[in-house]
Design an enzyme around this catalytic site. Structure first.
Site, short mmCIF file in Angstrom:
data_model
loop_
_atom_site.label_atom_id
_atom_site.label_comp_id
_atom_site.label_asym_id
_atom_site.label_seq_id
_atom_site.Cartn_x
_atom_site.Cartn_y
_atom_site.Cartn_z
N ASP A 107 0.83 -1.20 0.00
CA ASP A 107 0.00 0.00 0.00
C ASP A 107 0.87 1.26 0.00
OD1 ASP A 107 -2.35 1.46 0.13
OD2 ASP A 107 -3.13 0.41 1.89
N ASP A 131 -10.81 1.80 -3.27
CA ASP A 131 -11.33 1.53 -1.93
C ASP A 131 -12.85 1.56 -1.93
OD1 ASP A 131 -9.11 0.98 -0.47
OD2 ASP A 131 -8.88 2.97 0.39
C1 DGJ Z 1 -5.87 1.63 2.09
C2 DGJ Z 1 -6.26 0.45 1.28
O1 DGJ Z 1 -6.76 0.84 0.04
C3 DGJ Z 1 -7.27 -0.37 2.06
O2 DGJ Z 1 -7.72 -1.45 1.29
C4 DGJ Z 1 -6.62 -0.84 3.32
O3 DGJ Z 1 -5.55 -1.70 3.03
C5 DGJ Z 1 -6.12 0.34 4.13
N1 DGJ Z 1 -5.28 1.19 3.34
C6 DGJ Z 1 -5.38 -0.11 5.34
O4 DGJ Z 1 -4.82 0.92 6.05
#
Ligand code: DGJ
Length: 696
Positions: free
Chosen positions: A449, A517
């Site tokens: 991430d 997301d």
């Molecule tokens: C952002 C990601 O897009 C989510 O899926 C998740 O992993 C969060 N970060 C976790 O902090």
């Protein structure tokens, strides 16, 4: 195929349906000749002798015609190359040589004043032209500062008017299609953020004659770079159109090239297609499946991800309980998202300390990973290596390891700072941490991430701190490459708060991407619609989450709708399974089983967008050999009107197709011309239709 004509001064690159041609004049100007349908060398030679209209004293005869407009001399367009030394700015080159090397055409030029060798590379991959540029300081003079080195400039043919298509967005709303007439001047998209960004996929398309989904000429270009970038589309005074693109937005791509050093730009790829946006997408998908994505012929497993289910509040027993339910459902890969490490019990602490939290995972990750394996699933984890919380052991020991300017505020987003990955000590730290982690437990998958943009990109003590912008990306790539080479069994997902780091560069070293997301199944149809204009279903991760939607909008939708929406790419489940009823778990199991039956076709087949998601009925079709899958979604049936039929595409008119699970056999010509009655009704209905070609 590369052909050479015009006494060695014309080059013609051809793919199955298209050609690209360029020529060198006697004054060593490198001019564009053709990009479009496949032509013969004689055609390129004929184009080369066509006279150009005379330019007035206020216009450059070169503008809009050059393959790589440099700064300097009789040019007023946005330069693709801008360099300087303390005394001389701009480039004046002489042609040095043309070399063909394993299907790559390399055209070399030298600028003796700067001691610079400039090599333009061209390679035809299917109908995609890959271009990049290498700069080598071969002189002994001062370092050359590269203010801008685009990967390529693309020239479009003369047309009355062009329309620009781009994929814009923001967090949780990525990849949305926008089409606007191209006005005179410059249209610039990009990222000043240090990562690709949610705001645009680094891709643009141009069409002049109202191309549709399946008809018309489309020119499109995609950049392979995961840092700050810029694509500029220019409509010049005489109506000519050129696109340039490369690393860095304003001054964030600069490089200081000392004698003996070289700099190579990322690839900027271009595609001409006359099959409309659908044909262009399929050509982009085929290119990435064959030349970009690692092991693209291997389908991706169905995963469960814990983020929306358990957030920061996680424990080993709770994850194991989720894993049991996921395994029952047929999930193949169980991923523990954030909060398994350091003091990470919320977003204020722990980033940077990549050891399992001893309260939550007293025996490390291995016991859980073993249990997950015993349940018949692979085990995955989340990391965000490029970041650090101020409240972490790492930051306490190395406050100077973050990007910052002396005496200035260290801006925090999500309570985190960006590590200066251009530093070798930071690179080594991350390698040690991640290598140790991957060696500590049987980990099969890493979701990588990146949750905030660059803001204070300073590097105290470094003589040329702006190099940090490009070097961060290269260090990120090297780290991934090294981890992949050392742990070849581990798959990687690129995530950046959803779809903030998706581009051809990261896709060449990851196995899939987290599309957004936003897991609301309706919004997701729009995001997926835009995404598939460039990238294939094989990398497009999608989860079925809870209803009402937790992450974003509280929308209520059926499990059927959520599953069929997520089945359009790499299926995952991200709901709180502990709260799902027995009936929901059973229904989910049958959807997962169905997905496994259609997965090869969805992930590896040709994708046809049959109907765009615009409020009523939308549909996507996948074709692989004799197998055809149609996924259809009805957002709302209005005024009691019959739901439209779905017309298929890309199947044989003279063949028959069995609709699996029924005793119906459909004629290809009928499916193509009249369409399929889906039987969907009401609101938020969805269906999966599997056809198999009947062989006599
Ligand atoms: C952002 C990601 O897009 C989510 O899926 C998740 O992993 C969060 N970060 C976790 O902090």
């Amino acid at each position: 195929m590369i052909e050479v004509g015009g006494d060695g001064r014309i080059w013609l690159l051809s793919g199955p349906t298209s050609s690209y041609a360029l020529m060198l004049t006697e004054r060593d100007e490198l001019l564009h000749l053709h990009w479009g349908p496949r032509i013969a060398l004689a055609d390129a030679e004929a184009l080369a002798v066509q006279p150009e209209p005379a330019a007035s004293g206020f216009e450059s005869p070169l503008d809009g015609r050059e393959e790589y407009p440099v700064e300097g001399g009789p040019r007023f367009v946005r330069p693709a190359l801008s360099v300087r030394t303390p005394e001389v700015r701009g480039t004046e080159w002489r042609f040095a040589q043309a070399v063909q090397d394993d299907g790559v055409l390399k055209l070399g030029f030298t600028d003796d004043v700067h001691g610079l060798r400039i090599t333009l590379r061209y390679a035809m991959r299917g109908d995609v032209v890959e271009r990049d540029v290498e700069l080598v300081h071969e002189g002994e003079g001062p370092a050359v500062e590269i203010l801008r080195a685009d990967s390529a400039a693309w020239t479009l043919p003369e047309r009355d008017a062009w329309r620009l298509t781009q994929l814009h967005g923001r967090w949780a709303a990525e990849s949305r299609i926008e089409q606007v007439p191209l006005a005179y001047g410059e249209h610039v998209i990009g990222s000043r953020r240090g990562h690709t960004g949610h705001q645009y996929l680094p891709w643009v398309a141009l069409d002049a004659d109202g191309a549709g989904e399946e008809q018309g000429e489309v020119y499109s270009c995609a950049l392979g770079w995961s840092g700050a970038w810029r694509i500029a589309v220019q409509k010049l005074p005489r109506g000519l159109v050129q696109l340039t693109g490369g690393t860095g937005h304003d001054d964030s791509g600069q490089v200081l090239l000392a004698p003996g050093r070289s700099w190579r730009t990322p690839v900027f790829a271009g595609l001409w297609s006359d099959g409309g946006f659908g044909g262009a997408s399929r050509a982009w998908h085929a290119y990435q499946m064959e030349h970009v994505i690692p092991d693209a012929d291997r389908v991706r497993p169905v995963l469960f991800n814990s983020w929306e289910a358990t957030g920061f509040d996680i424990s080993a027993p709770q994850q194991l309980e989720l894993a049991r339910r996921a395994a029952e459902m047929g999930v193949e890969l169980f991923v523990v998202d954030d909060a398994w490490f350091g003091a990470r019990v919320g977003d204020r602490a722990g980033l940077g300390d990549w050891a399992p939290n001893p309260d939550r995972f007293p025996g490390g990750l291995k016991p859980l990973a073993d249990d997950v394996h015993a349940l018949g699933m692979q085990f995955g984890i989340w990391v965000e290596p490029e970041m650090v919380n101020a409240d972490s052991d790492l930051y306490r020991s190395h406050p100077d390891w973050v990007q910052h300017h002396p005496g200035r505020t260290r801006t925090e987003f999500r309570h985190q700072l960006v590590l200066n990955l251009a530093r070798e000590d930071v690179q080594e730290y991350l390698w040690e941490q991640l290598h140790t982690l991957l060696s500590s437990a049987p980990i099969d998958y890493v979701k990588w991430d990146f949750n905030r943009c660059f803001t204070d990109a300073g590097w105290p003590g470094e003589a040329y701190p702006q190099k940090l912008w490009n070097e961060h990306v290269h260090a990120f790539y090297r780290l991934l490459d090294r981890l992949r080479a050392t742990h070849p069994g581990v798959a990687f997902e690129s995530c950046s708060g959803g779809g903030g780091r998706i581009d051809l560069g990261v896709l060449s070293r990851t196995d899939q991407v987290w599309t957004s997301d936003n897991t609301d199944p309706l919004d997701r149809l729009g995001i997926q619609h835009g995404f598939t204009h460039v990238h294939p279903a094989r990398v497009m991760a999608a989860w079925v989450t809870d209803s009402p939607n937790v992450q974003l909008n509280g929308r209520v939708s059926s499990l059927r709708f959520r599953f069929v929406s997520a089945m359009a790419g790499v299926l995952g489940v991200g709901g709180d399974l502990a709260a799902w009823t027995r009936q929901e778990l059973d229904e989910a199991r049958s959807w997962v089983a169905l997905y496994k039956e259609i997965r090869d076709t969805v992930q590896l087949g040709e994708l046809h967008r049959l109907r765009a998601p615009r409020g009523g009925l939308s549909a996507v079709q996948y074709v692989r050999g004799d197998e055809v899958v149609v996924l259809a979604w009805l957002q709302a049936q209005r005024y009691g009107e019959p739901v439209a039929r779905v017309r298929l595409h890309g199947i044989a008119a003279d063949a028959s197709y069995e609709l699996l699970g029924t005793d119906e056999v459909h004629r290809g010509s009928v499916l193509l011309h009249h369409g399929l009655r889906t039987g969907l009704k009401g609101d938020f209905d969805a269906g999966v239709y599997r056809f198999r070609r009947v062989r006599p």
